[in-house]
Design a protein around this motif. Structure first.
Motif: not given
Ligand SMILES: Nc1nc2c(c(=O)[nH]1)N[C@H]1C(S)=C(S)[C@@H](COP(=O)(O)O)O[C@H]1N2
Ligand SMILES: [Mo]
Length: 311
Positions: A297-299, A304-306, A309-311
């Motif tokens: 549902q959300v990927a 665009g995000m790696d 890594k932590y966001y």
């Protein structure tokens, strides 16, 4: 059978119902009459739609587990503090201030907001950043319905949430400085509009227990639990990414997005697995799933995000 049935014996089949029945009996005796408020109105507990396609098939935790092991720092730092101290919280009357980039800003009585939404059951996995998890049968409505009612302006890019500040009723807000109250959280607009994102007003078909964030809280099941702010009194539409409490407190450990991600460890512990609350004496760890299992549902929101890594 779902969710660690090997060490739950037959308890999982009977305990949630038993806990629910006990509570119903208490309600019937009138002792908890003061707790009946929001759900008694339109779309009350009776009318709650079940069988949402967004509900997990995993076995819910018991009412007892869900309401006695909590994080709600306004009532103290131990897991038992919210249950011990939240009883004194007054949740009726309750209104939510909605401001910022909206067509109809204002202070909305909770009953008014609830008369414009449809309550339904959503059985969601819930994963705390501290590496424990539960499965919780929430009652709530999509945040998108509330946002549609107040009219979001096209310049709005984020939604910010604030929890009640009332030190007289919230012992954790008195005394030694800790969190810079109110507890704050935020979502990007597309996250807020995702159908999985709900405002919850109850669980197990009853009004929200105070320790779980009565009378209304946010639930974002693919993010670590701290995103799911409790006892919300203010919702602001903004064009700037809001600062959330845990990022403000410890930016090296907690971010804004805080999506559940088993491949990115917390600086002080692994996020690869989680302790399943109520799984019994013999352990009960399970693997943590990317986006807490809600990737389908959300990927796409994070294409665009790696993800290493932590966001
Ligand atoms: N206002 C407020 N909301 C909060 C918190 C809090 O301390 N204050 N704790 C968060 C954290 S860390 C978690 S894990 C969940 C816990 O929700 P639960 O007690 O209903 O399981 O609430 C979140 N929402
Ligand atoms: Mo948490």
């Amino acid at each position: 059978m779902p969710r660690n049935s090997w060490d739950r014996f037959n308890w999982s089949d009977v305990t949630p119902k038993a806990a629910f029945m006990n509570r119903r009996q208490i309600m019937a005796s009138g002792l908890a009459a003061a707790g009946m408020s929001a759900l008694a109105g339109p779309g009350g507990a009776q009318g709650v739609k079940k069988g949402s396609p967004y509900s997990t098939v995993a076995e819910p935790n018991t009412f007892e587990e869900i309401t006695s092991y909590n994080n709600f720092y306004e009532f103290g730092w131990d897991k038992g503090d919210p249950k011990a101290h939240a009883g004194q919280l007054t949740t009726d009357p309750w209104s939510v201030e909605i401001d910022g980039l909206v067509d109809r800003p204002g202070s909305y009585p909770l009953e008014e907001l609830l008369s414009h939404v449809t309550l339904e059951e959503r059985i969601y996995r819930f994963r705390c950043v501290e590496a424990w998890s539960m499965v919780i049968p929430w009652v709530g409505f999509p945040l998108s319905q509330l946002l549609a009612y107040v009219g979001v302006q096209s310049s709005a890019k984020y939604v910010a949430f604030e929890t009640l500040v009332r030190p007289e009723e919230m012992p954790g807000q008195r005394g030694r400085a800790s969190i810079d109250w109110p507890y704050r959280e935020g979502l990007r607009m597309d996250e807020a509009m995702n159908p999985l994102t709900i405002m919850a007003t109850g669980l197990y078909g009853e009004d929200m227990p105070k320790q779980n964030g009565a009378p209304i809280r946010l639930i974002v099941p693919w993010k670590y639990g701290f995103k799911s702010a409790k006892s919300i009194v203010k919702i602001s539409l903004t064009d700037k990414q809001p600062l959330n409490t845990w990022q403000q407190l410890q930016p090296s450990e907690y971010g804004f997005y805080a999506n559940v991600n088993p491949t990115v460890d917390h600086p002080r512990w692994s996020q690869a697995t989680e302790r399943v609350i109520g799984a019994g004496l013999f352990g009960g760890r399970q693997e943590t799933l990317m986006f807490n299992g809600y990737g389908e549902q959300v990927a796409a929101l994070y294409s665009g995000m790696d993800l290493s890594k932590y966001y």
